[in-house]
Design a protein around this motif. Structure first.
Motif, mmCIF file in Angstrom:
data_model
loop_
_atom_site.group_PDB
_atom_site.id
_atom_site.type_symbol
_atom_site.label_atom_id
_atom_site.label_comp_id
_atom_site.label_asym_id
_atom_site.label_seq_id
_atom_site.Cartn_x
_atom_site.Cartn_y
_atom_site.Cartn_z
ATOM 1 N N LEU A 154 85.814 87.693 49.522
ATOM 2 C CA LEU A 154 84.479 87.981 48.983
ATOM 3 C C LEU A 154 84.525 88.217 47.473
ATOM 4 O O LEU A 154 83.613 87.795 46.746
ATOM 5 C CB LEU A 154 83.868 89.184 49.695
ATOM 6 C CG LEU A 154 83.465 88.941 51.145
ATOM 7 C CD1 LEU A 154 83.004 90.236 51.791
ATOM 8 C CD2 LEU A 154 82.388 87.872 51.240
ATOM 9 N N GLU A 155 85.568 88.879 46.977
ATOM 10 C CA GLU A 155 85.701 89.083 45.530
ATOM 11 C C GLU A 155 85.877 87.750 44.812
ATOM 12 O O GLU A 155 85.297 87.537 43.746
ATOM 13 C CB GLU A 155 86.867 90.022 45.237
ATOM 14 C CG GLU A 155 86.571 91.463 45.600
ATOM 15 C CD GLU A 155 87.788 92.374 45.509
ATOM 16 O OE1 GLU A 155 88.924 91.864 45.331
ATOM 17 O OE2 GLU A 155 87.604 93.599 45.624
ATOM 18 N N ALA A 156 86.683 86.841 45.398
ATOM 19 C CA ALA A 156 86.870 85.518 44.788
ATOM 20 C C ALA A 156 85.558 84.739 44.780
ATOM 21 O O ALA A 156 85.214 84.079 43.790
ATOM 22 C CB ALA A 156 87.949 84.744 45.540
ATOM 23 N N ILE A 157 84.816 84.832 45.865
ATOM 24 C CA ILE A 157 83.527 84.138 45.943
ATOM 25 C C ILE A 157 82.554 84.720 44.923
ATOM 26 O O ILE A 157 81.841 83.974 44.225
ATOM 27 C CB ILE A 157 82.948 84.225 47.371
ATOM 28 C CG1 ILE A 157 83.782 83.371 48.323
ATOM 29 C CG2 ILE A 157 81.485 83.804 47.397
ATOM 30 C CD1 ILE A 157 83.454 83.590 49.786
ATOM 31 N N THR A 158 82.531 86.038 44.798
ATOM 32 C CA THR A 158 81.648 86.691 43.838
ATOM 33 C C THR A 158 82.001 86.287 42.412
ATOM 34 O O THR A 158 81.117 85.996 41.599
ATOM 35 C CB THR A 158 81.741 88.226 43.997
ATOM 36 O OG1 THR A 158 81.376 88.571 45.329
ATOM 37 C CG2 THR A 158 80.839 88.943 43.021
ATOM 38 N N GLU A 159 83.302 86.247 42.126
ATOM 39 C CA GLU A 159 83.745 85.854 40.785
ATOM 40 C C GLU A 159 83.347 84.411 40.487
ATOM 41 O O GLU A 159 82.846 84.102 39.411
ATOM 42 C CB GLU A 159 85.260 86.013 40.698
ATOM 43 C CG GLU A 159 85.828 85.732 39.334
ATOM 44 C CD GLU A 159 87.325 85.968 39.288
ATOM 45 O OE1 GLU A 159 88.039 85.091 38.758
ATOM 46 O OE2 GLU A 159 87.774 87.022 39.784
ATOM 47 N N ARG A 160 83.556 83.530 41.444
ATOM 48 C CA ARG A 160 83.197 82.121 41.241
ATOM 49 C C ARG A 160 81.687 81.968 41.105
ATOM 50 O O ARG A 160 81.212 81.169 40.286
ATOM 51 C CB ARG A 160 83.709 81.276 42.404
ATOM 52 C CG ARG A 160 83.418 79.813 42.244
ATOM 53 C CD ARG A 160 84.094 79.217 41.030
ATOM 54 N NE ARG A 160 83.770 77.802 40.917
ATOM 55 C CZ ARG A 160 83.513 77.185 39.784
ATOM 56 N NH1 ARG A 160 83.609 77.824 38.636
ATOM 57 N NH2 ARG A 160 83.205 75.913 39.779
ATOM 58 N N ALA A 161 80.930 82.717 41.876
ATOM 59 C CA ALA A 161 79.469 82.652 41.761
ATOM 60 C C ALA A 161 79.019 83.085 40.369
ATOM 61 O O ALA A 161 78.116 82.479 39.783
ATOM 62 C CB ALA A 161 78.808 83.527 42.825
ATOM 63 N N ALA A 162 79.670 84.114 39.823
ATOM 64 C CA ALA A 162 79.337 84.558 38.471
ATOM 65 C C ALA A 162 79.688 83.483 37.446
ATOM 66 O O ALA A 162 78.926 83.235 36.499
ATOM 67 C CB ALA A 162 80.061 85.864 38.145
ATOM 68 N N GLU A 163 80.838 82.824 37.630
ATOM 69 C CA GLU A 163 81.221 81.738 36.724
ATOM 70 C C GLU A 163 80.206 80.600 36.785
ATOM 71 O O GLU A 163 79.782 80.081 35.756
ATOM 72 C CB GLU A 163 82.604 81.202 37.097
ATOM 73 C CG GLU A 163 83.739 82.147 36.807
ATOM 74 C CD GLU A 163 85.065 81.646 37.374
ATOM 75 O OE1 GLU A 163 85.092 80.554 37.989
ATOM 76 O OE2 GLU A 163 86.070 82.353 37.214
ATOM 77 N N LEU A 164 79.834 80.221 38.007
ATOM 78 C CA LEU A 164 78.857 79.146 38.162
ATOM 79 C C LEU A 164 77.513 79.523 37.557
ATOM 80 O O LEU A 164 76.860 78.693 36.930
ATOM 81 C CB LEU A 164 78.685 78.795 39.642
ATOM 82 C CG LEU A 164 79.824 78.023 40.280
ATOM 83 C CD1 LEU A 164 79.591 77.882 41.777
ATOM 84 C CD2 LEU A 164 79.992 76.663 39.630
#
Length: 124
Positions: free
Chosen positions: A72-82
């Protein structure tokens, strides 16, 4: 002089509380799911003692929750990047559109001025 901090709007507090409750329920559901998976694994290992099965269940559940948190942290980080990438792209497209509209409006004003001046010259 210290100013009193503005009160948090009631709607914001309700949203924050709803997000906390939702998070709690999601973690609880994930823990239950991991427990069921661990129990199914232990059922396939009939030679385990009760203490061993309990220990395996506890370790499996802990590891599963750690893995879920990392995912979930990786997904959250990627969502912020996107989000940053999309916002930058949107801003660039918006600037280009505004430039085109400004150029079009300038050409329209120039054409209107030209027509007006031509009309005045021919009207004499």
């Amino acid at each position: 002089m210290n100013r009193p901090r503005p009160a948090t709007p009631p709607g914001h507090r309700a949203d924050a509380l709803a997000h906390q409750v939702e998070g709690y329920l999601m973690v609880h559901a994930e823990r239950e799911r991991a427990g069921r998976e661990a129990a199914a694994l232990c059922a396939r290992l009939p030679w385990l003692t009760t203490a061993q099965a309990d220990d395996l269940t506890r370790h499996y559940t802990e590891q599963r929750l750690v893995l879920t948190r990392r995912t979930l942290e990786a997904i959250t980080e990627r969502a912020a990047e996107l989000r940053g990438e999309y916002e930058a792209r949107y801003a660039g497209l918006r600037r280009a559109l505004l430039r085109r509209h400004a150029a079009g409006a300038s050409l329209l004003l120039l054409a209107a001025g030209t027509v007006s001046a031509t009309g005045m010259v021919l009207g004499r």
